[in-house]
Structure formats: C-alpha cells, structure tokens
Design a protein around this motif. Structure first.
Motif, PDB file in Angstrom:
ATOM      1  N   LEU A  69      45.475  -7.757 -83.842  1.00 32.95           N
ATOM      2  CA  LEU A  69      46.064  -7.831 -82.510  1.00 32.95           C
ATOM      3  C   LEU A  69      45.807  -6.531 -81.737  1.00 32.95           C
ATOM      4  N   THR A  70      46.007  -5.410 -82.377  1.00 31.58           N
ATOM      5  CA  THR A  70      45.761  -4.115 -81.746  1.00 31.58           C
ATOM      6  C   THR A  70      44.283  -3.956 -81.400  1.00 31.58           C
ATOM      7  N   PHE A  71      43.410  -4.363 -82.304  1.00 28.09           N
ATOM      8  CA  PHE A  71      41.969  -4.310 -82.061  1.00 28.09           C
ATOM      9  C   PHE A  71      41.621  -5.099 -80.801  1.00 28.09           C
ATOM     10  N   TYR A  72      42.169  -6.301 -80.682  1.00 27.50           N
ATOM     11  CA  TYR A  72      41.881  -7.137 -79.522  1.00 27.50           C
ATOM     12  C   TYR A  72      42.368  -6.470 -78.236  1.00 27.50           C
ATOM     13  N   ILE A  73      43.582  -5.953 -78.247  1.00 24.45           N
ATOM     14  CA  ILE A  73      44.133  -5.288 -77.060  1.00 24.45           C
ATOM     15  C   ILE A  73      43.263  -4.098 -76.673  1.00 24.45           C
ATOM     16  N   ASN A  74      42.887  -3.297 -77.653  1.00 29.89           N
ATOM     17  CA  ASN A  74      42.068  -2.113 -77.373  1.00 29.89           C
ATOM     18  C   ASN A  74      40.683  -2.481 -76.861  1.00 29.89           C
ATOM     19  N   ARG A  75      40.072  -3.514 -77.425  1.00 32.50           N
ATOM     20  CA  ARG A  75      38.731  -3.911 -76.993  1.00 32.50           C
ATOM     21  C   ARG A  75      38.773  -4.520 -75.595  1.00 32.50           C
ATOM     22  N   ALA A  76      39.808  -5.273 -75.282  1.00 35.17           N
ATOM     23  CA  ALA A  76      39.912  -5.897 -73.959  1.00 35.17           C
ATOM     24  C   ALA A  76      40.186  -4.836 -72.900  1.00 35.17           C
ATOM     25  N   GLY A  77      40.925  -3.805 -73.278  1.00 33.57           N
ATOM     26  CA  GLY A  77      41.169  -2.650 -72.418  1.00 33.57           C
ATOM     27  C   GLY A  77      41.557  -2.984 -71.001  1.00 33.57           C
ATOM     28  N   GLY A  78      40.783  -2.440 -70.071  1.00 32.09           N
ATOM     29  CA  GLY A  78      41.078  -2.595 -68.653  1.00 32.09           C
ATOM     30  C   GLY A  78      40.857  -3.996 -68.120  1.00 32.09           C
ATOM     31  N   ASN A  79      40.290  -4.871 -68.919  1.00 27.91           N
ATOM     32  CA  ASN A  79      40.076  -6.245 -68.466  1.00 27.91           C
ATOM     33  C   ASN A  79      41.328  -7.103 -68.564  1.00 27.91           C
TER      34      ASN A  79
END
Length: 106
Positions: A69-79
């Motif tokens: 979940l954290t990985f997804y949030i970090n990768r999506a970032g500003g999007n």
C-alpha cells in the motif's frame, strides 16, 4: 517500448522500474483494481487476503500488505488527488485494525 512525445527518458525508466518491482520481486499478487476500490476497508481487506495467501512474500502478512500500500502511494505521488490520497491513507488505518495493530499516535 516507444516513447510518446513529451515523455522523458527518466520518467519512462521510473515507470519500468516500478513495473518490474511489482512483477518480478517478492511482492503480493494483488486482486485486480484493488487500489481503485472506493471503500478504504475493501482495499484493506483485499490486501489482507492477498498477503495471507501469497507464497512470494518474505515478511509477515501485515508488513507485506502495508508495504504494498505504501509503495503504491509513493509511486503514484503527485498524480493522486487529495481525496484519493486520503482514501488510501484511511486504508492504512483499516489495515492496522484488521491485523490488530495499534495506529500510530499523531
């Protein structure tokens, strides 16, 4: 893979790295569309199911699910919109509750 106009080589490299991590490393096999579910509890439940049945993970189910979940949030970032980010952060709280973990104090 051909680049479209306006797409930098760096951004493409990051996207490829991110895709390789999710496809090849010891990560969870996620249910399709898990991060697009509207209910944070449903996201957490899906991640929990994936973590508990995965044979590819190295860590315990809770850590694996939270890491994904954290990985997804970090990768999506500003999007991510504020609403999407809030929904995913709430999913973290739901995940902690499902696994019987105490949420951090703010």
């Amino acid at each position: 893979m051909a680049r479209t106009s306006g797409q930098s080589g760096r951004k493409q490299g990051v996207a490829n790295w991110s895709r390789k991590v999710t496809e090849k490393s010891d990560v969870l096999d996620l249910e399709p569309g898990v991060f697009t579910l509207g209910d944070p509890r449903a996201i957490a439940e899906s991640l929990m199911r994936s973590a508990e049945r995965s044979e590819r993970r190295r860590a315990d189910p809770y850590r694996s699910a939270m890491s994904m979940l954290t990985f997804y949030i970090n990768r999506a970032g500003g999007n991510l919109s504020k609403a999407e980010r809030a929904r995913l952060e709430k999913a973290k709280d739901e995940l902690r509750e499902l696994f019987g973990r105490t949420p951090p104090r703010h």
